[in-house]
Structure formats: structure tokens, C-alpha cells
Design a protein around this motif. Structure first.
Motif, short mmCIF file in Angstrom:
data_model
loop_
_atom_site.label_atom_id
_atom_site.label_comp_id
_atom_site.label_asym_id
_atom_site.label_seq_id
_atom_site.Cartn_x
_atom_site.Cartn_y
_atom_site.Cartn_z
N GLN B 158 42.17 45.06 37.68
CA GLN B 158 41.61 46.40 37.86
C GLN B 158 40.16 46.49 37.38
O GLN B 158 39.31 47.02 38.07
CB GLN B 158 42.48 47.40 37.08
N ALA B 159 39.88 45.93 36.19
CA ALA B 159 38.54 46.07 35.61
C ALA B 159 37.49 45.39 36.49
O ALA B 159 36.44 45.97 36.78
CB ALA B 159 38.51 45.47 34.21
N GLU B 160 37.80 44.18 36.95
CA GLU B 160 36.86 43.46 37.81
C GLU B 160 36.59 44.25 39.08
O GLU B 160 35.47 44.32 39.56
CB GLU B 160 37.44 42.10 38.21
N LEU B 161 37.66 44.87 39.61
CA LEU B 161 37.52 45.58 40.88
C LEU B 161 36.66 46.81 40.72
O LEU B 161 35.87 47.15 41.60
CB LEU B 161 38.90 45.98 41.39
N LEU B 162 36.81 47.50 39.59
CA LEU B 162 36.03 48.72 39.39
C LEU B 162 34.56 48.40 39.18
O LEU B 162 33.68 49.14 39.60
CB LEU B 162 36.58 49.51 38.20
N GLN B 163 34.31 47.27 38.53
CA GLN B 163 32.93 46.90 38.21
C GLN B 163 32.10 46.69 39.48
O GLN B 163 31.03 47.25 39.62
CB GLN B 163 32.95 45.62 37.37
N ASN B 164 32.60 45.89 40.38
CA ASN B 164 31.91 45.69 41.64
C ASN B 164 32.94 45.56 42.75
O ASN B 164 33.52 44.49 42.94
CB ASN B 164 31.02 44.45 41.59
N PRO B 165 33.17 46.65 43.49
CA PRO B 165 34.23 46.63 44.51
C PRO B 165 33.96 45.62 45.62
O PRO B 165 34.84 45.34 46.42
CB PRO B 165 34.22 48.04 45.07
N LEU B 166 32.75 45.09 45.69
CA LEU B 166 32.45 44.16 46.76
C LEU B 166 32.66 42.72 46.34
O LEU B 166 32.64 41.82 47.16
CB LEU B 166 30.99 44.33 47.19
N ASP B 167 32.80 42.52 45.03
CA ASP B 167 32.86 41.15 44.53
C ASP B 167 34.28 40.61 44.66
O ASP B 167 35.14 40.88 43.84
CB ASP B 167 32.41 41.13 43.07
N PHE B 168 34.51 39.85 45.72
CA PHE B 168 35.84 39.28 45.91
C PHE B 168 35.90 37.81 45.51
O PHE B 168 36.81 37.10 45.89
CB PHE B 168 36.28 39.43 47.37
N THR B 169 34.87 37.36 44.78
CA THR B 169 34.92 35.96 44.36
C THR B 169 36.09 35.77 43.40
O THR B 169 36.42 36.65 42.61
CB THR B 169 33.63 35.55 43.63
N ILE B 170 36.67 34.61 43.48
CA ILE B 170 37.85 34.34 42.66
C ILE B 170 37.45 33.36 41.58
O ILE B 170 36.76 32.38 41.83
CB ILE B 170 38.96 33.74 43.52
N ASP B 171 37.90 33.68 40.38
CA ASP B 171 37.62 32.80 39.26
C ASP B 171 38.66 31.69 39.25
O ASP B 171 39.76 31.85 38.72
CB ASP B 171 37.68 33.62 37.97
N LEU B 172 38.32 30.56 39.87
CA LEU B 172 39.31 29.50 40.05
C LEU B 172 39.75 28.89 38.73
O LEU B 172 40.81 28.28 38.64
CB LEU B 172 38.76 28.40 40.96
N SER B 173 38.92 29.07 37.66
CA SER B 173 39.28 28.47 36.38
C SER B 173 40.54 29.11 35.80
O SER B 173 41.17 28.56 34.91
CB SER B 173 38.12 28.64 35.40
N LYS B 174 40.92 30.30 36.35
CA LYS B 174 42.13 30.95 35.84
C LYS B 174 43.38 30.21 36.28
O LYS B 174 44.47 30.44 35.75
CB LYS B 174 42.20 32.39 36.34
N GLY B 175 43.24 29.37 37.26
CA GLY B 175 44.37 28.56 37.71
C GLY B 175 45.53 29.42 38.16
O GLY B 175 45.37 30.34 38.96
N ALA B 176 46.71 29.12 37.60
CA ALA B 176 47.91 29.86 37.98
C ALA B 176 47.81 31.32 37.57
O ALA B 176 48.54 32.17 38.08
CB ALA B 176 49.14 29.22 37.36
N GLY B 177 46.92 31.61 36.62
CA GLY B 177 46.75 33.00 36.16
C GLY B 177 46.31 33.93 37.27
O GLY B 177 46.48 35.14 37.19
N LEU B 178 45.75 33.36 38.33
CA LEU B 178 45.35 34.17 39.48
C LEU B 178 46.53 34.92 40.06
O LEU B 178 46.39 36.02 40.59
CB LEU B 178 44.78 33.25 40.57
N PHE B 179 47.71 34.31 39.96
CA PHE B 179 48.88 34.88 40.61
C PHE B 179 49.70 35.75 39.66
O PHE B 179 50.88 35.95 39.86
CB PHE B 179 49.75 33.76 41.20
N ARG B 180 49.02 36.27 38.63
CA ARG B 180 49.73 37.06 37.63
C ARG B 180 50.46 38.25 38.25
O ARG B 180 51.60 38.55 37.91
CB ARG B 180 48.76 37.54 36.56
N SER B 181 49.78 38.96 39.17
CA SER B 181 50.42 40.14 39.77
C SER B 181 51.73 39.76 40.45
O SER B 181 52.71 40.48 40.36
CB SER B 181 49.52 40.79 40.81
N TYR B 182 51.71 38.61 41.12
CA TYR B 182 52.91 38.18 41.84
C TYR B 182 54.03 37.88 40.86
O TYR B 182 55.17 38.29 41.05
CB TYR B 182 52.61 36.95 42.70
N VAL B 183 53.66 37.15 39.78
CA VAL B 183 54.66 36.81 38.79
C VAL B 183 55.25 38.08 38.19
O VAL B 183 56.47 38.22 38.06
CB VAL B 183 54.04 35.92 37.69
#
Lengths: 406, 400
Positions: B158-183
Motif C-alpha cells: 500500500q505505501a509504495e503504491l500511494l507514494q507513486n501510483p505510476l511506479d510499477f517496478t518490482i523490487d526483485l531483492s524481496k524474492g518470495a516476499g513479493l508474493f506476500r499478498s498471495y500467501v
């Protein structure tokens, strides 16, 4: 052999046919015909959401007071505020350690240890306490025992859904005031522009893909995405994309210098309706695109070759050759899409909930029946929709009998 | 119109339009991919477009020269797109793309166009090629953007999205953490159950629909009986009854009989909404099958039902696949009835489950992750079996 079942063989064939069709006919009758009849019935009934349960007597038992004042209190209530319940009878077993003090009060009689109270008919909104003085050696044990044996209360009441009260109030209500005409206007706008838009955009997409090149299959699959994806997923994606505070679309427009302040796409009055219509076009252009493409690919190519020989230009070929060939499918699609857009509920419900001037007739059914809790009025709107559809289908079948292509 | 039909007019006009289209496309793409501010400039696009259009008329060498100039001038700050304080790499890619795609497109659009007078044919071909190029970009963009936003939002917070709604870059260093919402959806929000419910209901709907519609379709297609014509027509009428009109009495009936809030109730209703469609699609297919094979079967002493089972069905497997896929899609995507009839979270279907995520307390990456979970299976099925699907969709003139 006669077609009308004149010979035994033909009669057997007809019997088999009806046998094979029977499951479909029965299920359709139960889930489509019966509800349609029910809708007409309900639209003339003063039914609210709360009336779906028939009125019932509700009873609570408690032992109150102590010593001289010790008593069983029954509190009897009618669940309905305005409908009576007939033949209300209460029966309860008195536990062994409890004795009545004197005779039981008015509507009650005691035989053995069974207490029976005949209340007769109780009116709507009835809410009374009945006190029965008792004596007991051990008051705490008595309380537990008395409250432990559940009293039984019975009564009969007619449900407003099945009795003979009818009213025109529902129809009066929905036609009253300017609201109905606003809703009708919104429905017409949404239906006409949604249908035409999806057809024109679909026609354009079909022309793009009506040639073979590498990746044509991929693009065709891609352009069907909006139609294949679940409506709830794409509707919420649109809501998030066009969010007034944190939506990407607004950020993009601001960055491009198109607008200075955020636009509330789904919340402002004329814009919300335009957006909802755009969504409808976006979601359903694939369907018209698919049909038009299928028709285009079946057009004879010889005709175009002949036109090329005559020196016809590309626009001329489109206008004088392709379009007349496509007219049939375009009109059938128009009629079908017109009816289905008119019927559409989910899309608007998910995007705006019918707010900001986007309430169509179908959303109004939900609004009346569940938001205002007036099932009868909702059914009345549904009847209006159904009557509109009868008119549309009449045109549809008159046309399709000439067209017979689909 | 006639005044336009000269290479030196058509070229620059189409050039200006095309460069603006490309500038907008590149700016939007770069903004969505990098989150950096790119914006198209109408004035510069028009100016450079006129030049590029003219250059494209005079062969590849001049076109390549203009492409290089466009890229270079963009980095200096006077190109068709303006990039403010973006990284050097992003800027080079962006302005380079404008130059390359702009001139490549123009060369294709103005293919075989002379600089002088154009025949009507040449002129219209050029316009059509411009419209075609625009069409591909336009349709691909409008289809992809919502899905892109859906997938990318589900991977952010949520915080990243509010900061810049256009920034869809993904922080790949998060690894599996990217899929937190799914988990979290599967662990805390019961999405495993919803997925299973949706699957069971959809499969049951397909099976029941086929069981009911195959005999019916066969009867309408092959057997002679009084009322056949009017029957096959009234099937179409049933398509036209809006679901919301039926949903109201069904809601009342289910409330009174206690079928509301049960998967059984849903499985009783869904097939009936799909049987007419399936019947209509199948009878069209059955009609197209050669009747002689069936008659031969009847001659050999098979009963009608045996003929259907042993001859007709094996011949119509492709149609059955189309119908099954289509019915599965309808049942999987169904929202209205599930929303009205199910209140108990243990019985939710996926669509109903997603609807319950739509509240201000639940972060929206969860909502989008739910949307992705519902979309992916149906998309996978669709892409895998696209041929059947498109055939199924067109065969039945199907409902939406």
C-alpha cells in the motif's frame, strides 16, 4: 410418413423427443418460468425484506422475584409489527419441585403438571408479560429447573407472500417522481452507446486481424482477454486504475499535463456514466469482434479480386463490398447486444453501485429490493424490465426470421 | 481530399500523427515500466513528425538519419517526448525507441509512396497502414494495461503504491516476499477453500449441463415432433431474461427453503442458466453431422440412446469440448447469484470471496491478488484451448 405423429412410428419418435427434452423443460420451468410468474405476483404485494419469514410468536421464560413474589414470567411477542397470528397456544411442563400458588391466571389451565395457555389471536406488535406466581422449597434449583424445560408455543399466521392482499403501491412508488425517468434515461444511454461502441470498436479490431501474419493468433487471443476474465477481477482493476487518489490513470494524466487535479472518474456525475459505458465497450468488443471476424473470413475473395481489376480503392472496397456483406451479422449483433446490455447488472453494480448517476433499471431492482428493503418495489421494476424485453424480443424474432444467419 | 493526395503533403501529415502516437505510447510505456516522468509533447511531435514524414519518403538512408537525430535531440530535451530527471539509461531507451519505432513505422506506412502526386489507391493504402499501426498499439494498450495494473499491484504494498501510483517496478531483492499478498490470502482469508468451491461448482455445472443438454439438443436436431421449430426458437428467448429478474424470486425461494448459503443451491441454479446456451450450441453441431451413420446404427438394431452414446457423442467431441469450456467459464466467472445467495465464508466461491475483500480495511494488493487468482486459471484454460473456445463462442451466438 406424417410429421405430425400420425403413424405409430412417428408417434414413438415424438414421445422419445419429449422424453429427451423433459429434463431441460422441467428445470427451465422451475428456474425460469416459475420465478417469472413469481415476480409478477410479488410486484402486486406489499412485501419488505423482513416479510420473507412469516410472522411467528416469540416466547421467553424467566423465573423472577423471591419468597412471596416468586413467579414464572413468560414474555410473548409477535415477530411482526402489523400481522396477526392466530391460535397461539403455549404449553410448558412444571418441574416437580415447583407448585403453583393458587389457580393459574387467565388464559392458562393446569392439568397434571402441564401448563397450557390459549392466547387465541395476537395482533401485530403484541408484546405482553404473563406472570404465574409459584412456590418452591429451593428457589435456585426451581429457577434452574423451570428455565431448563423449554416451553412450546405454536401459532398460525399467513405470510404476506401467499395471502390475498394486493396493492398497486409498488408501481405507484417506482413511477412516482422524476427518479424513474432519470433511471430510464441512464439505461437508454448506457444501452445505446454501449452497444454501438462495442460494435464499432469490434468492427475495427476485426478489420485489423482479417489478414494472416505471424502473431495473428496471439493477438486474437489477447483481444479476447477482457471478455474471458471474470467481471469482478477486471471491474476492480479498473477501479484501482482510475482511483481518484492513488490511481495510475490520474497520475499519468497529471504527469502528461492533461489535467492539474485528480479526476474522480467513477464518482462525478456525467463522467461516471461515460466511464461505465466505456467499460461495457471495453469488455464486450471482443464478442462482436469475434463474430464479425468469422463473417469476414467467410466472404468470397473472388469478389475483391474482381474489384481490384476494376480499380476500386481500399475504402471503396470496404464501403461497397465488405460492409453490405457484414450488414446482416452487424444487425443481429446489434439486437442481441442491445438486449444483453439492457440486462447488464454486474458491471455497473461493481463499478459504481449505481451511484453518481449510473443507476440503470437492473441496478434499480437491486437497489429497491435490498438497499431500500422493499422486495415488492424491486419486483415491480423487474416487471417493467420484462415488459421492455418482450417488445425487444418481438423485434428480434421478426428480424431474425428474415436473417436466419445466426 | 484531393489536395492531400501528394506525397509531400501525405508524408508530413501522417508523419506528425504517427510520431505523436509513438511519443504517447513510449511515454506511457516508460512511465508504467520505470515510474519515471515521461511526457509526450504535442508541439515537438508535430514539428519532428513533419520532418520525419518527409524524410521517410526519400529512402532508408534519410530515414535512419532522422531517427538518429530524433533520438539525440530527445536526450537534449527538444524531442517528441520530454523526460525530466530520469536516469540516463531510461532516457536513452525512451528517446531511442521514439526514433526507431517512429521512423520504422513511417517507412512501412509510406512504403512505395512517391514524393509527388499519389493515386487514390496509394493514398488510401498509406492511410490504412497508418490506421492499422495505430489500431495494433491502441488495442494492445487498452487490453493489457488493466491486466498489467492488476498483476503489478498485487506484488506491491500500500505505501509504495500511494507514494507513486505510476511506479510499477518490482523490487526483485524481496524474492518470495513479493508474493506476500498471495500467501496471506491463502493462509488468512481462506482462498484455498474458495478456489476449491469454485472448481467443484464449475465442474458440477459442466457435468449437469451436458447431461441435460445433450439429449435435448439431439431431440431438437434429429427427431421430428410437433413444436420443434417453436421450441428451438424459444430456447433463444430464455437467453434474454435478465438474471437479476430471476435472482429476486430465487433469493426469496431459497431463503424460505433454507437453500440459501449452500453449495447445493448454487449447483441447482447455475446449470439452468447454461443449459439453454449449451443446448443451442450442440443442436447446431448435431445438425451438421451426417445422418447416414446414425441411420446405419439404427438399422443394425441399436436403440436411439445407444446411437447417441456410441455414434453421435464420439463424433462431437470437439463440440463437447467447446461447450464444456464455455460453460465452465460462465460458472467460474458468475458473480451475481453467488453474491446474493452466499453469506457464509466457508461456502464462498472465488468471485464472492473477492467481493468480500472489497473493504477499506483490506489493503488493495490483496484485492488484486484475489483478482489474479480468479483470472489465472480461466486464462490458462483459455490460452491452452483457445481454438475450442473461439469456436464455442461463435458457434452459439452466445450470451454475455
Amino acid at each position: 410418413m406424417g410429421v405430425n405423429g400420425t403413424t405409430p412410428l412417428a408417434r414413438r419418435e415424438a414421445r422419445l423427443a419429449w422424453g429427451l427434452l423433459a429434463p431441460t423443460l422441467i428445470s427451465v420451468a422451475l428456474v425460469v418460468i416459475l420465478p417469472l410468474l413469481a415476480i409478477f405476483w410479488i410486484s402486486f404485494k406489499p412485501v419488505g425484506l423482513a416479510d420473507l419469514r412469516p410472522p411467528a410468536p416469540i416466547l421467553r421464560e424467566a423465573v423472577r422475584g423471591s419468597g412471596d413474589k416468586l413467579r414464572i414470567e413468560y414474555r410473548l411477542r409477535n415477530s411482526s409489527q402489523d400481522r396477526p397470528i392466530a391460535d397461539v397456544v403455549l404449553t410448558d411442563m412444571l418441574p416437580p419441585m415447583v407448585d403453583l400458588k393458587g389457580d393459574p391466571p387467565k388464559p392458562c389451565t393446569l392439568s397434571g403438571r402441564t401448563l397450557t395457555c390459549d392466547f387465541g389471536t395476537i395482533e401485530g406488535g403484541y408484546n405482553e408479560r404473563l406472570r404465574i406466581p409459584i412456590t418452591a422449597s429451593d428457589e435456585d434449583a426451581a429457577e434452574e429447573a423451570a428455565e431448563g424445560s423449554d416451553p412450546v408455543v405454536t401459532g398460525t399466521a399467513s405470510s404476506v407472500l401467499t395471502d390475498a392482499t394486493f396493492t398497486l403501491e409498488n408501481f405507484k412508488r417506482i413511477f412516482e417522481g422524476a427518479e424513474f425517468w432519470t433511471v430510464l434515461g441512464v439505461t437508454v444511454f448506457y444501452t445505446v452507446f454501449g452497444t454501438l461502441g462495442a460494435l464499432i470498436v469490434g468492427l475495427f479490431a476485426a478489420m485489423l486481424l482479417n489478414k494472416s501474419f505471424k502473431g495473428q493468433g496471439i493477438l486474437r487471443g489477447l483481444y479476447l482477454f477482457p471478455y474471458v476474465a471474470p467481471v469482478i477481477a477486471v471491474a476492480f482493476s479498473w477501479l484501482i486504475l482510475f482511483d481518484p487518489f492513488s490511481g495510475s490513470a490520474n497520475a499519468l494524466l497529471v504527469q502528461m499535463g492533461v489535467t492539474n487535479q485528480a479526476i474522480n472518474f467513477f464518482g462525478d456525475r456525467p463522467l461516471a456514466l461515460v466511464m461505465v459505458t466505456t467499460f461495457e465497450i471495453w469488455r464486450y468488443f471482443p464478442l462482436s469482434f469475434l463474430f464479425i471476424l468469422a463473417r469476414m473470413q467467410s466472404i468470397d475473395t473472388e469478389m475483391y479480386e474482381a474489384a481490384d481489376m476494376d480499380g476500386a480503392s481500399p475504402f471503396q472496397k470496404f464501403w461497397y463490398l465488405s460492409l453490405p456483406q457484414l450488414l446482416g451479422i452487424l444487425s443481429v449483433l446489434f439486437l442481441l447486444r442491445f438486449i444483453w446490455t439492457f440486462n447488464k447488472f454486474d458491471d455497473i453494480f461493481l463499478l459504481t453501485g449505481g451511484n453518481a448517476g449510473t443507476r440503470t433499471l437492473t441496478v434499480n431492482v437491486y437497489e429497491q429490493a435490498f438497499a431500500v428493503s422493499n422486495i415488492g418495489a424491486g419486483a415491480a421494476v423487474a416487471v417493467v424490465i420484462f415488459c421492455c424485453l418482450l417488445v425487444f424480443s418481438f423485434f428480434f424474432f421478426r428480424f431474425i426470421s428474415q436473417e436466419e444467419g445466426l | 481530399m484531393r489536395a492531400l493526395r501528394f506525397g509531400y503533403v501525405t508524408g508530413p501529415v501522417l508523419g506528425a500523427l504517427w510520431i505523436f502516437v509513438i511519443a504517447t505510447t513510449v511515454a506511457v510505456t516508460m512511465s508504467f515500466v520505470t515510474g519515471a516522468p515521461f511526457r509526450p509533447s504535442l508541439a515537438w511531435s508535430a514539428l519532428w513528425g513533419v520532418l520525419a514524414g518527409a524524410a521517410a519518403l526519400y529512402g532508408s538512408v534519410s530515414a535512419i538519419a532522422v531517427a538518429v537525430v530524433l533520438g539525440a535531440i530527445g536526450i537534449v530535451g527538444f524531442g517528441p517526448i520530454q523526460s525530466m530527471d530520469t536516469g540516463m539509461i531510461a532516457a536513452v531507451i525512451g528517446h531511442g525507441a521514439v526514433g526507431i519505432f517512429g521512423l520504422l513505422g513511417l517507412r512501412l506506412i509510406l512504403k512505395e509512396c512517391p514524393a509527388g502526386a499519389l493515386s487514390r489507391h496509394e493514398f488510401e493504402e498509406a492511410v490504412i497502414r497508418f490506421l492499422t499501426g495505430f489500431g495494433y498499439i491502441f488495442f494492445t494498450a487498452i487490453v493489457l494495461i488493466p491486466f498489467y495494473v492488476m498483476v503489478m499491484t498485487s506484488l506491491k504494498n500500500q505505501a509504495e503504491l500511494l507514494q507513486n501510483p505510476l511506479d510499477f517496478t518490482i523490487d526483485l531483492s524481496k524474492g518470495a516476499g513479493l508474493f506476500r499478498s498471495y500467501v496471506e490470502l491463502f493462509a488468512d482469508f481462506n482462498f484455498g477453500t474458495y478456489l476449491l468451491n469454485s472448481f467443484v461448482i464449475s465442474v458440477a455445472t459442466v457435468v449437469i449441463t451436458l447431461l441435460f443438454s445433450i439429449p435435448g439438443a439431439y431431440a431438437v436436431a434429429r427427431l421430428r415432433f410437433r413444436g420443434r421449430a417453436s421450441f428451438s426458437r424459444s430456447i433463444l428467448l430464455i437467453y434474454m431474461v435478465p438474471m437479476i429478474v430471476l435472482a429476486l424470486p430465487i433469493y426469496i425461494a431459497f431463503s424460505m427453503t433454507g437453500l440459501r448459503n449452500s453449495i447445493l443451491g448454487i449447483v441447482m441454479i447455475y446449470p439452468v442458466t447454461t443449459i439453454p446456451v449449451a443446448l443451442y450450441m450442440l443442436q447446431g453441431y448435431f445438425r451438421g453431422l451426417p445422418g447416414e451413420v446414425e441411420e446405419a446404427g439404427l438399422m443394425d438394431g441399436l436403440s436411439r440412446l445407444a446411437v447417441i452414446w456410441k455414434i453421435t457423442l464420439p463424433l462431437s467431441l470437439p463440440a463437447l469440448a467447446s461447450v464444456s469450456l464455455y460453460v465452465f467459464m460462465i460458472a467460474w466467472n458468475e458473480f451475481l447469484l453467488a453474491f446474493m445467495l452466499l453469506d457464509d465464508p466457508s461456502k464462498f466461491t472465488l468471485t464472492r470471496g473477492i467481493a468480500s475483500l472489497n473493504s477499506s480495511e483490506i489493503p488493495r494488493q490483496h484485492l488484486m491478488a484475489g483478482a489474479v487468482i480468479a483470472t489465472v486459471p480461466i486464462m490458462a484454460l483459455f490460452l491452452g484451448l483457445e481454438r475450442f473456445m473461439t469456436k464455442g463462442l461463435t458457434a452459439g451466438s452466445v450470451k454475455g
